[in-house]
Scaffold this active site. Structure first.
Site, PDB file in Angstrom:
ATOM      1  N   TRP A 347    -114.259 -17.226 -47.323  1.00  0.00           N
ATOM      2  CA  TRP A 347    -115.382 -16.444 -48.282  1.00  0.00           C
ATOM      3  C   TRP A 347    -114.497 -15.901 -49.460  1.00  0.00           C
ATOM      4  O   TRP A 347    -115.071 -15.463 -50.696  1.00  0.00           O
ATOM      5  CB  TRP A 347    -116.477 -15.641 -47.767  1.00  0.00           C
ATOM      6  CG  TRP A 347    -115.814 -14.365 -47.271  1.00  0.00           C
ATOM      7  CD1 TRP A 347    -114.711 -14.188 -46.376  1.00  0.00           C
ATOM      8  CD2 TRP A 347    -116.411 -12.775 -47.688  1.00  0.00           C
ATOM      9  NE1 TRP A 347    -114.504 -12.816 -46.367  1.00  0.00           N
ATOM     10  CE2 TRP A 347    -115.247 -12.058 -47.098  1.00  0.00           C
ATOM     11  CE3 TRP A 347    -117.153 -12.386 -48.449  1.00  0.00           C
ATOM     12  CZ2 TRP A 347    -115.564 -10.724 -46.967  1.00  0.00           C
ATOM     13  CZ3 TRP A 347    -117.398 -11.049 -48.524  1.00  0.00           C
ATOM     14  CH2 TRP A 347    -116.610 -10.087 -47.603  1.00  0.00           C
ATOM     15  N   ASP A 348    -113.165 -15.554 -49.101  1.00  0.00           N
ATOM     16  CA  ASP A 348    -112.214 -14.882 -50.112  1.00  0.00           C
ATOM     17  C   ASP A 348    -112.465 -15.819 -51.611  1.00  0.00           C
ATOM     18  O   ASP A 348    -112.125 -15.074 -52.494  1.00  0.00           O
ATOM     19  CB  ASP A 348    -111.058 -15.058 -49.845  1.00  0.00           C
ATOM     20  CG  ASP A 348    -110.656 -14.562 -48.217  1.00  0.00           C
ATOM     21  OD1 ASP A 348    -111.743 -14.560 -47.405  1.00  0.00           O
ATOM     22  OD2 ASP A 348    -109.689 -14.057 -48.018  1.00  0.00           O
ATOM     23  N   GLU A 487    -115.534  -6.540 -39.915  1.00  0.00           N
ATOM     24  CA  GLU A 487    -115.200  -7.386 -38.590  1.00  0.00           C
ATOM     25  C   GLU A 487    -115.160  -6.431 -37.344  1.00  0.00           C
ATOM     26  O   GLU A 487    -114.746  -7.127 -36.452  1.00  0.00           O
ATOM     27  CB  GLU A 487    -114.064  -8.007 -38.944  1.00  0.00           C
ATOM     28  CG  GLU A 487    -114.426  -9.319 -39.985  1.00  0.00           C
ATOM     29  CD  GLU A 487    -113.343 -10.478 -39.839  1.00  0.00           C
ATOM     30  OE1 GLU A 487    -112.232 -10.026 -39.589  1.00  0.00           O
ATOM     31  OE2 GLU A 487    -113.575 -11.485 -40.625  1.00  0.00           O
ATOM     32  N   LYS A 597    -113.939  -1.579 -41.242  1.00  0.00           N
ATOM     33  CA  LYS A 597    -112.695  -2.373 -41.528  1.00  0.00           C
ATOM     34  C   LYS A 597    -112.397  -2.602 -43.042  1.00  0.00           C
ATOM     35  O   LYS A 597    -111.259  -2.341 -43.593  1.00  0.00           O
ATOM     36  CB  LYS A 597    -112.520  -3.783 -40.853  1.00  0.00           C
ATOM     37  CG  LYS A 597    -111.329  -4.674 -41.317  1.00  0.00           C
ATOM     38  CD  LYS A 597    -111.422  -5.848 -40.615  1.00  0.00           C
ATOM     39  CE  LYS A 597    -110.241  -6.740 -40.795  1.00  0.00           C
ATOM     40  NZ  LYS A 597    -110.315  -8.225 -40.356  1.00  0.00           N
ATOM     41  N   GLN A 598    -113.571  -2.970 -43.909  1.00  0.00           N
ATOM     42  CA  GLN A 598    -113.228  -3.311 -45.158  1.00  0.00           C
ATOM     43  C   GLN A 598    -114.709  -2.876 -46.063  1.00  0.00           C
ATOM     44  O   GLN A 598    -115.726  -2.693 -45.424  1.00  0.00           O
ATOM     45  CB  GLN A 598    -112.843  -4.937 -45.319  1.00  0.00           C
ATOM     46  CG  GLN A 598    -113.835  -5.731 -44.947  1.00  0.00           C
ATOM     47  CD  GLN A 598    -113.387  -7.041 -44.448  1.00  0.00           C
ATOM     48  OE1 GLN A 598    -112.690  -7.273 -43.462  1.00  0.00           O
ATOM     49  NE2 GLN A 598    -113.445  -8.067 -45.438  1.00  0.00           N
TER      50      GLN A 598
HETATM   51  C1  BGC Z   1    -110.867 -10.309 -43.527  1.00  0.00           C
HETATM   52  C2  BGC Z   1    -111.770 -11.386 -43.929  1.00  0.00           C
HETATM   53  C3  BGC Z   1    -111.047 -12.516 -44.599  1.00  0.00           C
HETATM   54  C4  BGC Z   1    -109.892 -13.038 -43.906  1.00  0.00           C
HETATM   55  C5  BGC Z   1    -109.057 -13.957 -44.806  1.00  0.00           C
HETATM   56  C6  BGC Z   1    -109.723 -10.931 -42.571  1.00  0.00           C
HETATM   57  O1  BGC Z   1    -108.779  -9.992 -42.121  1.00  0.00           O
HETATM   58  O2  BGC Z   1    -111.533  -9.505 -42.702  1.00  0.00           O
HETATM   59  O3  BGC Z   1    -112.869 -10.940 -44.684  1.00  0.00           O
HETATM   60  O4  BGC Z   1    -111.877 -13.312 -45.045  1.00  0.00           O
HETATM   61  O5  BGC Z   1    -109.371 -11.826 -43.384  1.00  0.00           O
HETATM   62  O6  BGC Z   1    -108.488 -13.169 -45.889  1.00  0.00           O
END
Ligand code: BGC
Length: 768
Positions: A347-348, A487, A597-598
């Site tokens: 999804w990035d 996550e 986490k984010q």
């Molecule tokens: C992140 C995801 C991301 C992936 C690839 C993961 O560490 O939590 O949101 O899509 O890395 O960049």
């Protein structure tokens, strides 16, 4: 009005001196690319630590791996120089001078190195680029000098067919191709052909070279031969002290993937044509193509040279990752700069990277969306496999559109973890639909919506309708057992990010359906027949959309998911020198806490800026900012955007500095594995949506700048509704210049909340 060419310094990245620990980091930083080929910035001769990565967009293979991954194809840039039998390399000799320069304006990497051995110095210089004018072409020029005495020299130009995907989270390195043909033609052109393991995709590489001879032509013995899996051209001569010996090399790369002609002939013709043109002309064309590329997307910052350079570095890495031709590929999490995440597309791309392209090079954004649309049939199959309806885009995607998420991965602490984002990180479905809608909103490319977008929007809505369950007790629909962006908390119920986007997806689809009913009834009829779609089904989407659970309290605080507030209420208590959180990294423990986490809820507020009041934004920002660890590079840029909206520019700038330098200064910690592509796009959004305050409100482009204190001005360009528009923000005023062939055009904008109409060709200035 154009972005002022600030000093040359803001266009170049240097490496001074050599450091073994930093080799892989530098390789990533110095990646060259043209959207089709990406080549890590290795030293041509090789060294112990190297990760020689050459990647071709769209070429994936699984072989013995967990899932398919981007193939590290043969390395066409290898050069070895031997002095009296000893190779010039940091492994064998001392390096006494070393400097590399990446010119980001031209996408050219130059190098100067001096080695010493037995008291004598040897100089090697090189310059290389991957043509932006002809994506199949690479050019390398190198030279050699024995500085302290005559020497017997052997120079080997090699297409190296021994490379492999070295970096595996689990298991041994994998060679994803077999060399099937390595030869030289009578005219000294090297040719190497390989086939990938699973699909047998043919990869052809040719290299044609000259030793540039001046007046003092030495007696050179040249021979070509194959050496196992490589093909070599060798020059053997006696070098005179101080004299420079130059070599030009033209490299052509084609594959059989989406290419109907003979690969070998294409490669051989490619190098012949290139050689006829010569390096100077090829470079001129390449530089012109880069000038054009930068024209629409450069950002100028006055008063902050480090930020200026870093933002260009971020943009450069997005530009080298995207082809201007429609080659049916998308951008992976590491772009074409490394193998980590297997070159997979997350999804990035849609949420983080795509806005940059939508607003500056919409044709590229369109191609990136087509990559998803062309995999809609596979997404339907993915949905069926998981017992859903509609389209389920995979969490990790490669060539086919099947879910490529590996079962096992290595966490930041090196510990092996089981991955189960595959089955449950469904927000990607609406992230993609959201990107289609954003593209349409900014470009007004109705044709795209009619031909491709609508089907994707409808199928994704259909997915959500099959994913929800009705809770009779509360008369609301729920989405159970998913993972939102955060996550740390897996398999949760009613993730607010997920539910809000699902709601939006369903309602947007219903609205689009009605619009089509009114404006394109025949097209809608055809599409409905194809999809077996009825008005009743659409009404159901609307009903579900309106009744999806969204966990927002009376005070406006959004609960990240059901039960989140019941977790241990940890907050961040320590910060490092850069102002980033210090916390325990034990994921087993983290899942029992409210640490995040984010950006999750905060990302939602960024994606729907007009849906939430300033008070709600502030309340949520304060709450989640105190609990977010920013373990993912997808996070700080988004917090910074929200901080600008709340007028906390110092905090925004703190996150900006961290994010914009995340790879450049190795803050993210693992840049050696490849660039953090999402953050590159997130930082662009931070400058445009955050500091410049650009937002779309219906048909109006609204600009509300709030620059960091040290920025005297900010200049940027956007393609708004097909019109190139330049902006300059300085002091308390915004200047806008619209270039459009339609002299009568008047675009409604809101600047500092003042309504105005921007006409073509005339500079409009609005003061605060
Ligand atoms: C992140 C995801 C991301 C992936 C690839 C993961 O560490 O939590 O949101 O899509 O890395 O960049």
């Amino acid at each position: 009005m154009s972005v002022k060419p600030l000093s040359h310094k803001s266009w170049v990245i240097y490496e001074d001196g050599i450091s073994r620990e930093k080799m892989r980091f530098q390789e990533t930083i110095f990646t060259l690319g043209n959207g089709y080929i990406g080549v890590r910035g290795i030293l041509e001769e090789g060294y112990e630590e190297e990760c020689a990565g050459t990647y071709i967009a769209g070429i994936y293979d699984q072989g013995k791996g967990q899932s398919s991954e981007i193939v590290n194809v043969p390395n066409p840039f290898r050069v070895e120089v031997y002095i009296n039998g000893k190779k010039l390399s940091m492994d064998n000799m001392k390096v006494v001078e070393h400097r590399r320069i990446l010119d980001m304006k031209k996408a050219v990497l130059s190098r100067h190195t001096v080695f010493t051995d037995a008291g004598k110095r040897y100089e090697y210089q090189s310059r290389r680029f991957l043509s932006l004018r002809n994506m199949h072409l690479g050019v390398l020029r190198f030279s050699f000098r024995a500085l302290d005495g005559d020497a017997h020299v052997v120079v080997k130009r090699i297409i190296d067919g021994t490379t492999r995907n070295e970096i595996q989270a689990v298991g041994e390195p994998i060679k994803h191709y077999a060399v099937t043909h390595a030869s030289d033609t009578a005219s000294g052109v090297l040719y190497l052909e390989a086939r990938t393991n699973d699909l047998g995709i043919l990869i052809g590489m040719a290299s044609s070279g000259d030793m540039v001879t001046g007046k003092f032509q030495p007696a050179v013995e040249t021979k070509c031969y194959t050496n196992g899996e490589s093909v070599v051209r060798e020059y053997c001569f006696d070098a005179r002290k101080g004299r420079r010996y130059r070599f030009n090399e033209y490299i052509s790369i084609y594959t059989s993937h989406n290419f109907e002609h003979d690969v070998k002939s294409a490669c051989l013709n490619g190098v012949e044509l290139a050689r006829k043109q010569g390096i100077a002309r090829l470079l001129r064309k390449h530089v012109r193509a880069w000038d054009r590329r930068w024209q629409n997307c450069d950002i100028g910052i006055e008063g902050d040279l480090p930020a200026q350079k870093a933002i260009r570095f971020n943009i450069y890495h997005m530009l080298i990752a995207a082809s201007s031709e429609d080659i049916d590929v998308s951008i992976g999490a590491k772009a074409l700069s490394g193998e980590w995440y297997k070159g997979h597309i997350f999804w990035d791309t849609e949420i983080y990277i795509l806005p940059f392209f939508i607003y500056t090079q919409p044709e590229i954004a369109r191609n990136l969306l087509l990559y998803r649309q062309r995999r809609l049939s596979q997404a339907r199959i993915n949905a069926k496999l998981e017992r859903y309806e509609g389209a389920l885009f995979p969490w990790e995607s490669a060539a086919s559109g099947k879910d490529e998420t590996p079962k096992w991965w290595r966490g930041p602490d090196g510990v092996l973890i089981e991955v189960y984002t595959r089955q449950i990180q469904h927000h990607i479905v609406s992230d993609i639909a959201y990107a289609v809608a954003t593209y349409r909103g900014v470009t007004k490319d109705h044709g795209f919506m009619l031909d491709y977008g609508a089907e994707l929007i409808f199928e994704t809505a259909r997915f959500w309708a099959s994913c929800v369950s009705y809770n009779k007790k509360i008369s609301l629909y729920e989405v159970k057992e998913v993972t939102g962006p955060d996550e740390y908390h897996k398999g949760v119920d009613n993730s607010s990010y997920t539910n809000y986007l699902a709601r939006w997806n369903l309602l947007y689809a219903a609205e689009l359906y009605n619009k089509f009913l009114e404006m394109h009834p025949n097209r809608l009829k055809k599409l409905s027949k194809k999809m077996d779609l009825s008005q009743n089904e659409v009404e159901k989407w609307r009903d579900i959309g309106n009744k999806i659970m969204f966990l927002i309290g009376k005070n406006g605080l959004i609960e990240e998911f059901q039960g989140y507030f019941g977790k241990r209420n940890d907050v961040i208590e320590q910060w490092d020198k850069k102002g980033m959180p210090i916390y325990s990294k034990d994921e087993e423990e983290l899942k029992h806490t409210q640490l995040v986490k984010q950006a999750d809820v905060i990302l939602l507020l960024h994606l729907f800026p007009n849906d939430f009041t300033a008070d709600i934004k502030k309340m949520n920002f304060d709450y989640y900012d105190a609990r977010t660890t920013h373990l993912s590079s997808l996070s700080p840029c988004i917090y910074a955007i929200l901080a600008t909206e709340l007028n906390d520019i110092d905090k925004a700038y703190k996150y900006f500095r961290y994010a914009v330098n995340g790879d450049l200064k190795a803050y993210f910690g693992n840049t050696e594995l490849g660039m953090h592509a999402a953050s590159l796009g997130g930082v662009w959004q931070l400058v445009i949506n955050g500091f410049a305050g650009v937002r779309v409100k219906g048909d109006i482009l609204s600009i509300n700048p709030r620059l960091p204190r040290n920025w005297q001005s900010l200049e940027f360009k956007l393609v708004w509704r097909g019109n190139n528009t330049s902006f300059r923000v300085s002091g308390d005023k915004v200047e806008v210049l619209l270039s459009s062939r339609n002299k009568k055009i008047k675009l409604p904008m809101s600047i500092y909340n003042k309504a105005c109409y921007i006409g073509a060709g005339k500079l409009t200035t609005v003061a605060k």
